[in-house]
Design an enzyme around this catalytic site. Structure first.
Site, PDB file in Angstrom:
ATOM      1  N   GLY A   1      23.561  -3.810   9.232  1.00 13.06           N
ATOM      2  CA  GLY A   1      24.259  -2.550   9.458  1.00 13.06           C
ATOM      3  C   GLY A   1      23.680  -1.862  10.681  1.00 13.06           C
ATOM      4  CG  LEU A   2      26.258   0.674  13.034  1.00 18.29           C
ATOM      5  CD1 LEU A   2      27.210   1.868  13.008  1.00 18.29           C
ATOM      6  CD2 LEU A   2      26.176   0.089  14.437  1.00 18.29           C
ATOM      7  CB  SER A   3      20.117   1.965  14.514  1.00 17.20           C
ATOM      8  OG  SER A   3      18.940   2.734  14.477  1.00 17.20           O
TER       9      SER A   3
ATOM     10  CB  SER B   1      23.362   1.617   8.238  1.00 23.17           C
ATOM     11  OG  SER B   1      22.442   0.549   8.174  1.00 23.17           O
ATOM     12  N   GLY B   2      20.656   2.783   6.691  1.00 22.94           N
ATOM     13  CA  GLY B   2      19.931   2.824   5.423  1.00 22.94           C
ATOM     14  C   GLY B   2      19.321   1.491   5.020  1.00 22.94           C
ATOM     15  CE  LYS B   3      19.517  -2.374   9.704  1.00 21.75           C
ATOM     16  NZ  LYS B   3      19.985  -1.077  10.228  1.00 21.75           N
ATOM     17  CB  SER B   4      14.223   0.520   6.678  1.00 18.53           C
ATOM     18  OG  SER B   4      14.309  -0.296   7.824  1.00 18.53           O
TER      19      SER B   4
ATOM     20  CB  SER C   1      21.696  -9.245  12.121  1.00 16.01           C
ATOM     21  OG  SER C   1      21.835  -8.605  10.892  1.00 16.01           O
TER      22      SER C   1
END
Length: 192
Positions: free
Chosen positions: A30-32, A34-37, A104
Protein backbone atom coordinates in the site's frame (compact mmCIF):
# COMPACT_ATOMS: atom_id res chain seq x y z
CA UNK A 1 30.72 -20.37 -12.45
CA UNK A 2 27.74 -22.65 -11.90
CA UNK A 3 26.47 -23.19 -8.39
CA UNK A 4 24.63 -26.14 -6.90
CA UNK A 5 22.21 -26.10 -4.03
CA UNK A 6 23.37 -27.86 -0.90
CA UNK A 7 20.88 -30.22 0.70
CA UNK A 8 20.92 -30.37 4.50
CA UNK A 9 19.35 -32.85 6.91
CA UNK A 10 17.13 -30.30 8.70
CA UNK A 11 14.42 -29.05 6.36
CA UNK A 12 11.43 -26.73 6.49
CA UNK A 13 9.04 -29.51 7.54
CA UNK A 14 11.20 -30.27 10.57
CA UNK A 15 11.48 -26.57 11.46
CA UNK A 16 7.72 -26.12 11.21
CA UNK A 17 7.21 -29.17 13.41
CA UNK A 18 9.50 -27.69 16.04
CA UNK A 19 7.68 -24.34 15.78
CA UNK A 20 4.28 -26.08 15.85
CA UNK A 21 2.91 -23.93 13.03
CA UNK A 22 3.07 -23.60 9.27
CA UNK A 23 5.38 -20.95 7.82
CA UNK A 24 3.89 -18.20 5.63
CA UNK A 25 4.74 -14.94 3.92
CA UNK A 26 2.18 -12.21 4.61
CA UNK A 27 2.93 -9.41 2.12
CA UNK A 28 1.39 -6.05 3.05
CA UNK A 29 1.37 -3.53 0.20
CA UNK A 30 0.00 0.00 0.00
CA UNK A 31 0.96 3.64 -0.19
CA UNK A 32 3.25 5.33 2.31
CA UNK A 33 1.09 6.18 5.31
CA UNK A 34 -1.53 3.55 4.47
CA UNK A 35 -0.96 1.70 7.75
CA UNK A 36 1.29 -1.19 6.69
CA UNK A 37 3.78 -0.87 9.55
CA UNK A 38 1.05 -0.30 12.14
CA UNK A 39 -0.84 -3.40 10.99
CA UNK A 40 2.35 -5.47 10.72
CA UNK A 41 3.29 -4.56 14.29
CA UNK A 42 -0.16 -5.40 15.68
CA UNK A 43 -0.37 -8.61 13.65
CA UNK A 44 3.02 -9.76 14.89
CA UNK A 45 2.00 -9.05 18.51
CA UNK A 46 -1.16 -11.15 18.09
CA UNK A 47 0.74 -14.01 16.44
CA UNK A 48 3.41 -13.86 19.15
CA UNK A 49 0.69 -14.08 21.80
CA UNK A 50 -0.58 -17.19 20.00
CA UNK A 51 2.89 -18.74 20.29
CA UNK A 52 3.88 -18.28 16.64
CA UNK A 53 7.44 -17.51 15.53
CA UNK A 54 7.42 -14.37 13.41
CA UNK A 55 9.55 -11.65 11.91
CA UNK A 56 8.67 -8.31 10.28
CA UNK A 57 10.54 -7.08 7.22
CA UNK A 58 9.67 -3.38 7.04
CA UNK A 59 10.60 -1.19 4.08
CA UNK A 60 12.03 1.67 6.12
CA UNK A 61 14.17 -0.64 8.25
CA UNK A 62 15.47 -2.75 5.36
CA UNK A 63 16.46 0.34 3.36
CA UNK A 64 18.74 1.39 6.25
CA UNK A 65 20.87 -1.75 5.98
CA UNK A 66 20.39 -4.49 3.36
CA UNK A 67 19.13 -2.13 0.67
CA UNK A 68 20.93 1.06 1.71
CA UNK A 69 22.63 1.13 -1.69
CA UNK A 70 19.32 1.54 -3.54
CA UNK A 71 17.54 4.74 -4.48
CA UNK A 72 13.95 5.22 -5.63
CA UNK A 73 14.18 4.87 -9.40
CA UNK A 74 11.89 2.25 -10.93
CA UNK A 75 14.88 -0.06 -11.35
CA UNK A 76 15.97 0.37 -7.73
CA UNK A 77 12.42 -0.23 -6.49
CA UNK A 78 12.32 -3.47 -8.48
CA UNK A 79 15.67 -4.57 -7.03
CA UNK A 80 14.47 -3.62 -3.53
CA UNK A 81 11.48 -5.95 -3.86
CA UNK A 82 13.50 -8.73 -5.54
CA UNK A 83 15.97 -8.79 -2.65
CA UNK A 84 13.36 -8.69 0.08
CA UNK A 85 11.28 -11.40 -1.62
CA UNK A 86 14.29 -13.72 -1.53
CA UNK A 87 14.97 -12.89 2.12
CA UNK A 88 11.30 -13.59 2.92
CA UNK A 89 11.49 -16.92 1.11
CA UNK A 90 14.53 -17.90 3.19
CA UNK A 91 12.66 -16.96 6.36
CA UNK A 92 9.68 -19.09 5.33
CA UNK A 93 12.09 -21.96 4.70
CA UNK A 94 13.38 -21.34 8.24
CA UNK A 95 9.84 -22.05 9.46
CA UNK A 96 8.83 -18.49 10.32
CA UNK A 97 5.74 -16.46 9.62
CA UNK A 98 7.28 -13.46 7.91
CA UNK A 99 5.32 -10.23 7.60
CA UNK A 100 6.57 -8.05 4.76
CA UNK A 101 5.50 -4.38 4.97
CA UNK A 102 6.71 -2.69 1.77
CA UNK A 103 5.04 -0.18 -0.52
CA UNK A 104 6.02 -2.52 -3.39
CA UNK A 105 4.35 -0.26 -5.96
CA UNK A 106 4.61 -2.40 -9.09
CA UNK A 107 2.38 -5.39 -9.83
CA UNK A 108 5.15 -7.19 -11.76
CA UNK A 109 7.44 -7.05 -8.72
CA UNK A 110 4.78 -8.39 -6.38
CA UNK A 111 4.10 -11.18 -8.90
CA UNK A 112 7.81 -11.98 -8.93
CA UNK A 113 7.73 -12.19 -5.14
CA UNK A 114 4.68 -14.48 -5.26
CA UNK A 115 6.41 -16.74 -7.81
CA UNK A 116 9.14 -17.60 -5.28
CA UNK A 117 6.63 -19.28 -2.95
CA UNK A 118 4.37 -22.29 -3.06
CA UNK A 119 0.69 -21.40 -3.56
CA UNK A 120 -0.29 -21.68 0.11
CA UNK A 121 2.81 -19.87 1.41
CA UNK A 122 2.20 -16.35 0.08
CA UNK A 123 -0.64 -14.02 1.03
CA UNK A 124 -0.82 -10.57 -0.55
CA UNK A 125 -2.79 -8.10 1.53
CA UNK A 126 -3.60 -4.74 0.00
CA UNK A 127 -3.81 -1.95 2.58
CA UNK A 128 -6.30 0.18 0.69
CA UNK A 129 -6.07 3.74 1.92
CA UNK A 130 -6.85 6.73 -0.34
CA UNK A 131 -3.94 9.00 -1.22
CA UNK A 132 -5.60 11.99 0.47
CA UNK A 133 -5.84 10.05 3.77
CA UNK A 134 -2.20 8.97 3.50
CA UNK A 135 -1.25 12.62 2.93
CA UNK A 136 -3.24 13.69 6.01
CA UNK A 137 -1.39 11.08 8.09
CA UNK A 138 2.00 12.18 6.67
CA UNK A 139 3.87 11.75 9.99
CA UNK A 140 7.25 11.87 8.23
CA UNK A 141 6.41 14.91 6.11
CA UNK A 142 7.24 13.01 2.92
CA UNK A 143 4.12 13.88 0.95
CA UNK A 144 4.57 17.56 1.74
CA UNK A 145 8.17 17.37 0.50
CA UNK A 146 7.11 15.53 -2.65
CA UNK A 147 4.38 18.08 -3.37
CA UNK A 148 6.94 20.87 -2.95
CA UNK A 149 9.19 19.05 -5.46
CA UNK A 150 11.84 18.41 -2.83
CA UNK A 151 11.45 14.64 -3.02
CA UNK A 152 11.50 12.96 -6.41
CA UNK A 153 10.06 9.57 -7.44
CA UNK A 154 7.65 9.51 -4.52
CA UNK A 155 5.00 6.81 -4.87
CA UNK A 156 1.54 8.27 -5.38
CA UNK A 157 2.83 11.71 -6.37
CA UNK A 158 5.28 11.46 -9.28
CA UNK A 159 5.79 7.70 -9.27
CA UNK A 160 2.84 5.32 -9.77
CA UNK A 161 1.33 2.82 -7.35
CA UNK A 162 -0.33 -0.12 -9.08
CA UNK A 163 -3.01 -1.56 -6.83
CA UNK A 164 -2.97 -5.36 -6.65
CA UNK A 165 -5.14 -7.06 -9.26
CA UNK A 166 -5.97 -10.10 -7.17
CA UNK A 167 -4.85 -9.89 -3.52
CA UNK A 168 -5.93 -12.50 -1.01
CA UNK A 169 -7.31 -9.77 1.24
CA UNK A 170 -8.09 -6.04 1.04
CA UNK A 171 -8.01 -4.05 4.27
CA UNK A 172 -9.45 -0.54 4.21
CA UNK A 173 -8.01 1.54 7.05
CA UNK A 174 -10.64 4.27 6.68
CA UNK A 175 -13.53 1.90 7.40
CA UNK A 176 -12.16 -0.16 10.32
CA UNK A 177 -9.79 0.27 13.24
CA UNK A 178 -6.39 -1.44 13.04
CA UNK A 179 -7.28 -4.01 15.74
CA UNK A 180 -10.35 -5.11 13.77
CA UNK A 181 -8.31 -5.40 10.57
CA UNK A 182 -5.75 -7.57 12.36
CA UNK A 183 -8.53 -9.86 13.61
CA UNK A 184 -9.90 -10.08 10.06
CA UNK A 185 -6.41 -11.06 8.86
CA UNK A 186 -5.97 -13.68 11.58
CA UNK A 187 -9.37 -15.16 10.73
CA UNK A 188 -8.57 -15.25 7.03
CA UNK A 189 -5.22 -16.96 7.65
CA UNK A 190 -6.84 -19.50 9.98
CA UNK A 191 -5.18 -18.40 13.21
CA UNK A 192 -8.46 -17.53 14.97
Amino acid sequence: MATTQQIFKIDRTMRQSLNQHVAKCIWLTGLSGSGKSTLANLLEQELHDLGKRTYILDGDNIRQFLNADLGFSDEDRTENIRRIAHVARLMVDAGLIVIVAFISPFEKDRQLARSLFAKDDFFEIYIETPLEVCEQRDTKGLYAKARAHGLRNFTGIDSPYEAPSNPELILNTTQSLPAALVQKTLNYLGFK
